[in-house]
Design an enzyme around this catalytic site. Structure first.
Site, PDB file in Angstrom:
ATOM      1  CB  CYS A 266      42.918  40.131  37.864  1.00  0.00           C
ATOM      2  SG  CYS A 266      43.291  39.122  36.404  1.00  0.00           S
ATOM      3  CB  THR A 267      45.151  42.364  33.558  1.00  0.00           C
ATOM      4  OG1 THR A 267      45.432  40.961  33.642  1.00  0.00           O
ATOM      5  CG2 THR A 267      46.298  43.058  32.864  1.00  0.00           C
TER       6      THR A 267
ATOM      7  CB  ILE B 174      36.686  35.356  41.836  1.00  0.00           C
ATOM      8  CG1 ILE B 174      37.819  35.443  40.808  1.00  0.00           C
ATOM      9  CG2 ILE B 174      36.444  36.723  42.478  1.00  0.00           C
ATOM     10  CD1 ILE B 174      39.173  35.803  41.383  1.00  0.00           C
TER      11      ILE B 174
END
Length: 481
Positions: free
Chosen positions: A289-290, A139
């Site tokens: 992210c989810t 990231i």
């Protein structure tokens, strides 16, 4: 002339027009801090073919391709206006103009549509805001690419330093090489040089200091000329307020975590609850992210249909937290070989929904399976709605949300019947609704949501950082609420 020759001549003509747009877009960005968009997709630093492909995307909006011959007059009109920092969407301008019946010229209509970016209402150009990356993994490197990409005007976010643990000989050379080439996301768009003696990476003219430290307490950022910086912690080592407060050193004003925060740390999903960030808040999280993938479409569905309960099953690409081959791991299943197995694991995304959507009364549960792909995941969101509907109404609503609503940067929409995970590598949206896979029966809707869990999430992180730094400029014409 044959039909094929007609088509080719038309293509060459559109290429010529797109080529003429590039210097105008670049000059607006560099000199006025204006980002030119087309249906929420940036045209800054794009090639001729990329500009034409982005125009073709407008088929989702009007059922037909948006021609550069239609958008060029609006772009030319922008050059005659005294614009302040802003984002201006040519696609929205062209669409709104077509629906307008006042008989205005393109120049008159454009001036009215972007009036908020001019005159007394315009935003003054600000000095750039310093940014520090703490950690430089998957990231961290993608966030670095985005920060460098967006530094063109010199008045936005400026990546000043990267903090990492020392890694031995040629450490900085190896880290620069990982920034330069990525097996999933491809080559860095630009040039990178390394000054080992001064521990500096120069990327597209951005001088980035590489600072070696084993703990936040070891760094005084003012010694490097850094002030009022936003520090982005990509390590996930500290996730509560006490731990993240260690970063509040001289030169650092705010801390943004790229993992779910614990305790009273606000979990922010840009587009949904970023406007709840208090001006004096120094520590916040961008959630997972989810969570970023499911919360925007969940909000979109709740706003229109009401949601009584839901379950999310994520089929997630493997990550560095797993083992390449079977080996010891503190988690029970993640120790098994990531590229050889589907691995059932836990996800905190469902429980994190409550932090981002506190007004949602529905109970959301979740589970996850890690699978042998290196990037792009899919969330299957199974919802019980408050009213009955049908598949077409749900798809029409989500398509409209993806094109004209304040969530249009978070939600994308695709109708391709043969789409697979690799098609979404590099997507800048938090999630992409797969229209073909959507299932609706009565009050039950099942959404299939693709998401680039690396790059799409990194874009969400940058949006949050832009917002808290004050360089997230308004978009014109304004989105439909």
């Amino acid at each position: 002339m044959t039909v094929n020759e007609d088509s080719f001549t038309n293509w060459k003509h559109r290429e010529e027009i797109a080529e003429s747009m590039i210097p105008i877009i670049g000059k607006l960005h560099r000199e006025r801090d204006v980002t030119v968009l087309l249906h929420s997709r940036s045209l800054v630093n794009k090639s001729v073919v990329s500009i034409l492909k982005t125009h073709r995307f407008a088929r989702q909006f009007a059922g037909e391709e948006l021609s550069v011959t239609r958008t060029l007059p609006f772009l030319q009109a922008l050059t005659t206006l005294d614009l302040g920092p802003s984002q201006i969407d040519l696609g929205m301008l062209a669409t709104a103009y077509q629906a307008d019946d006042r008989g205005l010229s393109v120049e008159e209509f454009t001036a009215q549509a972007v009036a908020g970016a001019m005159g007394a209402d315009r935003i003054d150009r600000r000095e750039g805001r310093d940014v520090v990356l703490y950690g430089f993994g998957r990231i961290g490197r993608l966030v670095a690419r985005l920060l460098i990409e967006k530094a063109g005007s010199g008045n936005g976010l400026r990546l000043r330093a990267i903090v990492v643990r020392g890694g031995g000989d040629q450490d900085i050379v190896k880290r620069a090489s990982l920034l330069r080439r990525d097996s999933i996301h491809g080559q860095f768009q630009g040039t990178i040089t390394v000054d080992e003696e001064n521990s500096t990476i120069l990327a597209n003219g951005n001088e980035i200091k590489v600072i070696y430290a084993d703990d936040p307490s070891e760094v005084d950022y003012t010694a490097y000329g850094i002030k009022d910086a936003i520090l982005i912690d990509n390590t996930g080592k500290w996730r509560d307020r006490e731990g993240l407060s260690k970063h509040l050193r001289p030169g650092v004003d705010k801390v943004v975590l790229t993992a779910p925060g614990k305790g009273d740390v606000p979990n922010i999903v840009h587009g949904v609850n970023h406007d709840t960030i208090k001006p004096d808040e120094q520590i916040l999280s961008c959630a997972s992210c989810t969570t970023n993938a499911i919360v925007p479409p969940l909000k979109a569905m709740d706003d229109e249909f009401g949601v009584l309960r839901g379950h999310v099953e994520t089929v997630h690409s493997f990550t560095n937290d797993q083992n390449l081959l079977d080996n010891y791991h503190k988690s029970e299943r993640r120790g098994r070989s990531a590229p050889l197995n589907m691995v059932i694991t836990e996800t905190g995304a469902a429980s994190a929904v409550a932090k981002a959507l506190p007004d949602l009364e529905a109970r959301i549960t979740g589970s996850s399976i890690r699978v042998p792909v290196p990037d792009v995941s899919i969330a299957i969101l199974n919802l019980q709605l408050a009213r009955e509907t049908d598949r077409q109404e749900v798809l029409d609503h989500l398509r409209d949300v993806s094109l004209t609503s304040p969530l249009r940067r978070q939600i994308d929409f695709i109708t391709a019947p043969d789409a697979v995970s690799s098609d979404f590598i590099g997507s800048r949206h938090a999630s992409i609704v797969d229209a073909g896979a959507t299932k609706v029966e009565g009050d039950n809707a099942i959404l299939y949501l693709w998401y680039d869990n690396e790059f799409g999430y990194s874009c969400q992180v940058i949006r949050v950082v832009q917002y808290v730094s004050g360089v997230e400029y308004p978009t014109y014409p304004a989105p439909v609420h």
